[in-house]
Design a protein around this motif. Structure first.
Motif, PDB file in Angstrom:
ATOM      1  N   ILE A   1       0.948  -1.283  -0.307  1.00  0.00           N
ATOM      2  CA  ILE A   1      -0.004  -0.015  -0.564  1.00  0.00           C
ATOM      3  C   ILE A   1       0.763   1.329   0.206  1.00  0.00           C
ATOM      4  CG2 ILE A   1      -1.869   1.213   1.037  1.00  0.00           C
ATOM      5  CD1 ILE A   1      -3.131  -1.150   2.135  1.00  0.00           C
ATOM      6  N   VAL A   2       1.689   1.460   0.866  1.00  0.00           N
ATOM      7  CA  VAL A   2       2.580   2.790   0.839  1.00  0.00           C
ATOM      8  C   VAL A   2       3.322   2.907  -0.333  1.00  0.00           C
ATOM      9  CG1 VAL A   2       4.675   2.887   1.999  1.00  0.00           C
ATOM     10  CG2 VAL A   2       2.830   1.840   3.211  1.00  0.00           C
ATOM     11  N   SER A   3       3.596   1.859  -1.202  1.00  0.00           N
ATOM     12  CA  SER A   3       4.659   1.736  -2.494  1.00  0.00           C
ATOM     13  C   SER A   3       3.285   2.974  -3.439  1.00  0.00           C
ATOM     14  CB  SER A   3       4.787   0.280  -2.822  1.00  0.00           C
ATOM     15  OG  SER A   3       3.134  -0.074  -3.462  1.00  0.00           O
ATOM     16  N   HIS A   4       2.162   2.568  -3.362  1.00  0.00           N
ATOM     17  CA  HIS A   4       1.848   3.834  -4.209  1.00  0.00           C
ATOM     18  C   HIS A   4       2.163   5.126  -4.376  1.00  0.00           C
ATOM     19  CE1 HIS A   4      -2.206   0.605  -2.752  1.00  0.00           C
ATOM     20  NE2 HIS A   4      -1.681   0.602  -3.215  1.00  0.00           N
ATOM     21  N   THR A   5       2.960   5.632  -2.755  1.00  0.00           N
ATOM     22  CA  THR A   5       3.528   6.796  -3.690  1.00  0.00           C
ATOM     23  C   THR A   5       4.620   7.173  -4.255  1.00  0.00           C
ATOM     24  OG1 THR A   5       3.347   6.843  -0.729  1.00  0.00           O
ATOM     25  CG2 THR A   5       4.940   8.672  -1.504  1.00  0.00           C
TER      26      THR A   5
ATOM     27  N   ASN B   1      -4.293   4.938   0.688  1.00  0.00           N
ATOM     28  CA  ASN B   1      -2.710   5.028   1.363  1.00  0.00           C
ATOM     29  C   ASN B   1      -2.707   6.011   2.827  1.00  0.00           C
ATOM     30  OD1 ASN B   1      -0.214   5.211   1.352  1.00  0.00           O
ATOM     31  ND2 ASN B   1      -0.094   5.871  -0.267  1.00  0.00           N
TER      32      ASN B   1
ATOM     33  N   SER C   1       0.043  10.468  -2.676  1.00  0.00           N
ATOM     34  CA  SER C   1       0.811  10.613  -3.544  1.00  0.00           C
ATOM     35  C   SER C   1       0.234  11.305  -5.145  1.00  0.00           C
ATOM     36  CB  SER C   1       0.887   8.809  -3.609  1.00  0.00           C
ATOM     37  OG  SER C   1      -0.353   9.182  -4.678  1.00  0.00           O
TER      38      SER C   1
ATOM     39  N   THR D   1      -8.960   7.244   2.173  1.00  0.00           N
ATOM     40  CA  THR D   1      -7.893   6.890   1.473  1.00  0.00           C
ATOM     41  C   THR D   1      -6.890   6.196   3.222  1.00  0.00           C
ATOM     42  OG1 THR D   1      -5.943   8.281   1.385  1.00  0.00           O
ATOM     43  CG2 THR D   1      -8.049   7.771  -0.238  1.00  0.00           C
ATOM     44  N   GLY D   2      -6.478   6.318   4.281  1.00  0.00           N
ATOM     45  CA  GLY D   2      -5.992   5.967   5.474  1.00  0.00           C
ATOM     46  C   GLY D   2      -6.316   5.548   5.508  1.00  0.00           C
TER      47      GLY D   2
ATOM     48  N   SER E   1      -6.505   2.185   4.043  1.00  0.00           N
ATOM     49  CA  SER E   1      -5.451   0.964   4.365  1.00  0.00           C
ATOM     50  C   SER E   1      -5.797   0.379   5.525  1.00  0.00           C
ATOM     51  CB  SER E   1      -3.975   2.092   4.428  1.00  0.00           C
ATOM     52  OG  SER E   1      -4.183   2.658   5.778  1.00  0.00           O
TER      53      SER E   1
END
Length: 528
Positions: A142-146, A188, A192, A224-225, A228
């Motif tokens: 999920i964090v990789s979306h950044t 996320n 981003s 969105t947070g 996640s």
């Protein structure tokens, strides 16, 4: 009482069995399809024929952005075929995922084959219980979306490596990572570049009805947070209770040399790992120092929105350089580890690692060639856009209550997502219909956008038209050689269906409770 419990258990077993049978049917049917590369070629020909059949028909639709008539373009005319041949090479070379995958995999190849990633995973597994590998992996995904599409080429294969090294089925790790990267695309807690991009289309659509309206560029960030957390928990359950048990009888028959082995990390390897890790951290600190000043060359010089950093603009050089930076930040620790551990004796060893990584991408390049041609033709024909508009207009004509319409937007977005891949392209097309329509019902553009983002995410993982879908098939084939489209779809279908139901309910409850979607965001229009 005992008899009632037995009956209940029998019912649950039967229900589970029926679902398994359904997934098995999907897998078998999907795997009977031609090779993915050939399938894309056949779909290309089908789009050509369908475009010729539909082109004379007047569908009575106008493009909401241009105001021009939206018609299906005949791709079988002499002019269209000449353009196809003349642009074939550029269509393939400019296929966005191709460059992203190959450049990133050069760095991944060095970090992986030098042994740095392997040593890091062994250290990670020493203090991370197997039971918590799934939520940890989904959270990382999920964090990789950044970092835009980096998760596809970095986190998804890493999922297979982590699970295999832990003695779990590697395809379950790939499925969990894919679900987090793509199925949970709109979940996320870190802003981003996609957030202000999607909002910009929402704002333009809202101005159709209210020219003076203003929206926060991060108008869904609280939602969105919170999403996640939901995706991590639901994905954890699906992976451990549904997907991995189904894979219990699937034999791992990939090349043993390509898979991590659970051997003890020697003192020399441990020292090499930490030196490589330290070198990477120093590189990241250097990047931070370069990017932090207001006048940094990594910022978007034309950005004038005080609510969002100019570093996160789509036009910011930093965002444009995400993949090259991944290449560099994996290359550095891989090289340091290689020399310190003794795996490297010359620069030729590093180049050999890159070459080995590219050899594994040969099949993907073939698939990408036909996939690029098909997606370009499908886009050029306007068939996908027409389906999206027809669906949006049909939903508008039903004149349903606001809550039901929100659910309808989620479902329609998920269906259209099977045909039109780009999140921003779809929203640019249908936002001018949905946003003003719901504003007239008293629903804010912020809430309408949140509904779209849920629907846009959940079906990513089951559509072969996702540009990265063939790549995930290739990652699976490293462990199970006969993995096909059907195998991947049957693995991901539980995530897609359950995410859609649970996430939709979550949005409706979130709305009902009145938790803010973000700072300066609203549920109602006009704002109270």
């Amino acid at each position: 009482m005992a008899e009632s419990t037995k009956k209940k258990q029998a019912k649950e077993t039967k229900g589970s069995s029926l679902f398994d049978k359904f997934l098995n049917f999907i897998e078998k049917a999907g795997n009977k399809l031609p090779d993915p590369a050939m399938l894309f070629l056949m779909l290309l020909v089908f789009v050509w024929i369908l475009s010729a059949v539909l082109s004379p028909i007047d569908f009575g639709e106008t493009h909401p952005l241009t105001g021009n008539e939206l018609a299906v373009k005949n791709l079988l005319t002499g002019e269209s075929m000449a353009d196809f041949l003349a642009n074939m090479i550029s269509t393939f070379v400019l296929f966005a995922p191709l460059g992203i995958v190959l450049v990133a995999m050069l760095g991944v190849g060095v970090a992986e084959h030098s042994g740095w990633i392997d040593a890091g995973l062994k250290k990670l597994l020493n203090f991370t219980p197997k039971a918590f590998l799934t939520p940890m992996l989904i959270l990382i995904a999920i964090v990789s979306h950044t970092a835009a599409d980096a998760g596809y080429v970095l986190v998804i294969p890493l999922g297979g490596v982590i699970f295999y090294a832990a003695g779990r089925h590697p395809l379950a790790g790939i499925a969990a990572a894919f679900a987090g990267v793509s199925g949970g695309f709109s979940a996320n807690f870190i802003p981003s570049a996609i957030d202000p991009l999607i909002m910009s289309f929402t704002l333009e659509a809202a101005k159709i009805l209210d020219p003076d309206i203003a929206l926060n560029p991060l108008n869904n960030i609280y939602f969105t947070g919170a999403s996640s957390i939901l995706i991590v928990l639901v994905g954890w359950y699906i992976t451990d209770k549904i997907v991995e048990p189904r894979l219990a009888n699937v034999k791992v028959d990939g090349d043993e040399d390509e898979m991590p082995q659970m051997e003890t990390v020697t003192d020399k390897e441990s020292r090499a790992f930490w030196l490589g890790f330290g070198a990477m951290i120093l590189g990241i600190i250097g990047l931070f120092i370069w990017a932090w000043p207001e006048g940094s060359a990594l910022r978007d010089p034309n950005w004038d929105n005080p609510d969002v950093s100019s570093l996160f603009s789509f036009q910011a050089p930093l965002m444009q350089a995400i993949v090259p930076l991944i290449f560099i930040f994996l290359l550095i620790p891989g090289v340091v580890y290689g020399y310190v551990s003794g795996k490297y004796t010359s620069s030729k060893d590093m180049i050999d690692n890159m070459k080995k990584s590219m050899e594994s991408m040969g099949y993907y390049i073939v698939m990408a060639f036909f996939c690029a041609l098909f997606i370009d033709a499908f886009s050029e024909s306007n068939i996908g856009l027409l389906v999206a508009l027809k669906g949006a207009n049909f939903l508008q004509s039903l004149a349903l209550p606001g809550q039901v319409t929100i659910v309808g937007i989620i479902i329609l977005s998920a269906v259209v997502n099977l045909l039109v891949g780009s999140a921003s392209a779809k929203w640019a097309l249908i936002a001018p219909i949905f946003v003003p329509m719901l504003m007239q019902l008293g629903i804010s553009p912020d809430l309408t956008q949140a509904a779209y983002r849920v629907g846009d995410s959940v079906s990513n993982i089951i559509t072969p038209l996702l540009p990265y879908f063939p790549l995930v098939v290739v990652f699976c084939q490293r462990y199970v050689k006969n993995t096909g489209i059907g195998t991947l779809i049957s693995m991901m279908l539980p995530y897609s269906l359950i995410f859609m139901v649970v996430w939709t309910i979550f949005l409706l409850l979130y709305w009902w409770i009145g938790i803010p979607l973000s700072f300066e965001s609203n549920y109602v229009y006009p704002a109270m």
